[in-house]
Design a protein around this motif. Structure first.
Motif, PDB file in Angstrom:
ATOM      1  N   GLN A 152       3.746 -11.636   1.463  1.00 11.74           N
ATOM      2  CA  GLN A 152       4.578 -10.581   2.068  1.00 11.74           C
ATOM      3  C   GLN A 152       6.065 -10.863   1.859  1.00 11.74           C
ATOM      4  OE1 GLN A 152       2.798 -10.927   5.898  1.00 11.74           O
ATOM      5  NE2 GLN A 152       1.340  -9.253   5.589  1.00 11.74           N
ATOM      6  N   GLU A 171      -6.337  -9.711  -8.216  1.00 14.52           N
ATOM      7  CA  GLU A 171      -6.578  -8.365  -7.666  1.00 14.52           C
ATOM      8  C   GLU A 171      -7.335  -8.442  -6.345  1.00 14.52           C
ATOM      9  OE1 GLU A 171      -8.068  -6.096 -11.206  1.00 14.52           O
ATOM     10  OE2 GLU A 171      -6.292  -4.943 -10.599  1.00 14.52           O
ATOM     11  N   PHE A 174      -4.834  -9.308  -3.667  1.00 14.81           N
ATOM     12  CA  PHE A 174      -4.027  -8.139  -3.264  1.00 14.81           C
ATOM     13  C   PHE A 174      -4.853  -7.258  -2.315  1.00 14.81           C
ATOM     14  CE2 PHE A 174      -1.486  -8.232  -7.525  1.00 14.81           C
ATOM     15  CZ  PHE A 174      -0.730  -9.281  -7.039  1.00 14.81           C
ATOM     16  N   ALA A 175      -6.118  -7.054  -2.647  1.00 15.87           N
ATOM     17  CA  ALA A 175      -6.976  -6.196  -1.813  1.00 15.87           C
ATOM     18  C   ALA A 175      -7.194  -6.830  -0.440  1.00 15.87           C
ATOM     19  CB  ALA A 175      -8.311  -5.965  -2.523  1.00 15.87           C
ATOM     20  N   SER A 180       0.778  -5.129  -1.756  1.00 14.58           N
ATOM     21  CA  SER A 180       0.878  -4.612  -3.133  1.00 14.58           C
ATOM     22  C   SER A 180       2.301  -4.843  -3.631  1.00 14.58           C
ATOM     23  CB  SER A 180       0.471  -3.140  -3.234  1.00 14.58           C
ATOM     24  OG  SER A 180       0.988  -2.417  -2.143  1.00 14.58           O
ATOM     25  N   LYS A 182       5.790  -5.329  -5.640  1.00 18.28           N
ATOM     26  CA  LYS A 182       6.490  -4.476  -6.612  1.00 18.28           C
ATOM     27  C   LYS A 182       6.532  -5.142  -7.984  1.00 18.28           C
ATOM     28  CE  LYS A 182      10.426  -3.750  -4.390  1.00 18.28           C
ATOM     29  NZ  LYS A 182      10.169  -4.173  -3.002  1.00 18.28           N
ATOM     30  N   LYS A 206      -2.215  -2.572 -16.461  1.00 15.04           N
ATOM     31  CA  LYS A 206      -1.915  -2.486 -15.018  1.00 15.04           C
ATOM     32  C   LYS A 206      -0.441  -2.189 -14.723  1.00 15.04           C
ATOM     33  CE  LYS A 206      -5.901  -5.036 -13.874  1.00 15.04           C
ATOM     34  NZ  LYS A 206      -6.869  -3.978 -13.568  1.00 15.04           N
ATOM     35  N   TRP A 208       1.963  -4.278 -15.175  1.00 18.09           N
ATOM     36  CA  TRP A 208       2.568  -5.509 -14.695  1.00 18.09           C
ATOM     37  C   TRP A 208       3.499  -6.038 -15.787  1.00 18.09           C
ATOM     38  CZ3 TRP A 208      -2.635  -8.059 -12.728  1.00 18.09           C
ATOM     39  CH2 TRP A 208      -3.024  -7.417 -11.546  1.00 18.09           C
TER      40      TRP A 208
END
Ligand code: SAM
Ligand code: 2KA
Ligand code: SF4
Ligand code: MG
Length: 221
Positions: A152, A171, A174-175, A180, A182, A206, A208
């Motif tokens: 965070q 991933e 993140f879930a 999520s 930037k 993605k 990224w």
């Protein structure tokens, strides 16, 4: 006091600040144990290898020698060495094993910007202005709550990959955390061609970003 493995001036070779003249402060000690870690010489803090601060500066080769230094001694050393870079990258080892507030605050008060490279396995103790790069160490030592708050707090995520499963782990993280970010960078592990290809393809898919370790291609620190 901070345990210093090495201090050197170079360009930042990774992620958003790539190309930025930087002073690197590498702190000693990391209990995480990533198999592919490129700085294994920083893992142990062995009193037998305690040396003077001058001996840890501009090392010619990787070594597990380290020195104690206060924030003031670190700042004075920058002046003594006539460093010109104004961006300081605090890495390791795992820098968040230390309270980084004193050194970052002193550096900010003297016109420097600061950045931390961390695994997210320890609470981040640093001022709000410090740029935080989190390279989350998934399924490794360190609590999940600490990792979530590090994610965070992160200004950027930088994830070393060599296999598809490394992408999937990120991933899933993140879930699971609901974070999520930037800015997400994939960094090929150890300049491997297959890892680089996977990173490029995944970044395009993605949206990224790619972080290659520029300093390794240039053969500099
Ligand atoms: C050596 S670590 C030190 C800071 C902290 N312990 C961490 O892991 O973020 C600095 C950065 O290098 C990355 N890294 C370490 N070994 C690597 C390798 N062989 N290839 C690519 N990146 C690597 C880490 O994931 C981290 O982003
Ligand atoms: N030039 C250069 N850039 C870097 N970015 C992150 C590094 C690290 O070891 O944490 C690093 C490093 O060791 N050298
Ligand atoms: S957390 Fe960082 S320093 Fe520690 S083993 Fe992993 S890459 Fe190396
Ligand atoms: Mg490095």
């Amino acid at each position: 006091m901070y345990k210093i493995n090495e201090i050197f001036e170079t360009i930042q070779g990774e992620a958003s600040f790539t190309g930025t003249p930087s002073i690197f402060l590498r702190l000693q000690g990391c209990p995480v144990g990533c198999a592919w870690c490129d700085t294994k010489q920083t893992w142990e803090v062995d009193d037998v290898y305690k040396v003077s601060l001058d001996d840890t500066v501009e090392k010619k080769a990787d070594s597990d020698h380290w020195a104690d230094a206060s924030a003031e001694q670190i700042l004075n050393l920058f002046a003594d060495r006539a460093y010109r870079a104004k961006h300081v990258v605090i890495t390791g080892g795992e820098p968040c094993m230390y309270d980084l507030n004193p050194v970052c605050e002193l550096l900010h008060a003297n016109g420097y910007t600061t950045q931390i490279e961390t695994s997210g396995t320890f609470e981040i103790l640093a001022p709000a202005q410090t740029w935080v790069t989190v390279s989350p160490k998934i399924n490794m030592r360190g609590g999940y709550e600490v990792l979530t708050s590090a994610m965070q707090r992160a200004d950027e995520i930088k994830h070393p990959i060599a296999m598809q499963k490394h992408v999937e782990e990120l991933e899933a993280l993140f879930a699971k955390t609901g974070v999520s970010p930037k800015l997400v960078y994939l960094q090929p592990i150890s300049q491997k061609i297959s890892a680089t290809k996977l990173a490029i393809e995944t970044c395009i898919e993605k949206n990224w970003r790619l972080s290659v370790q520029v300093h390794k291609y240039l053969g500099i620190n």
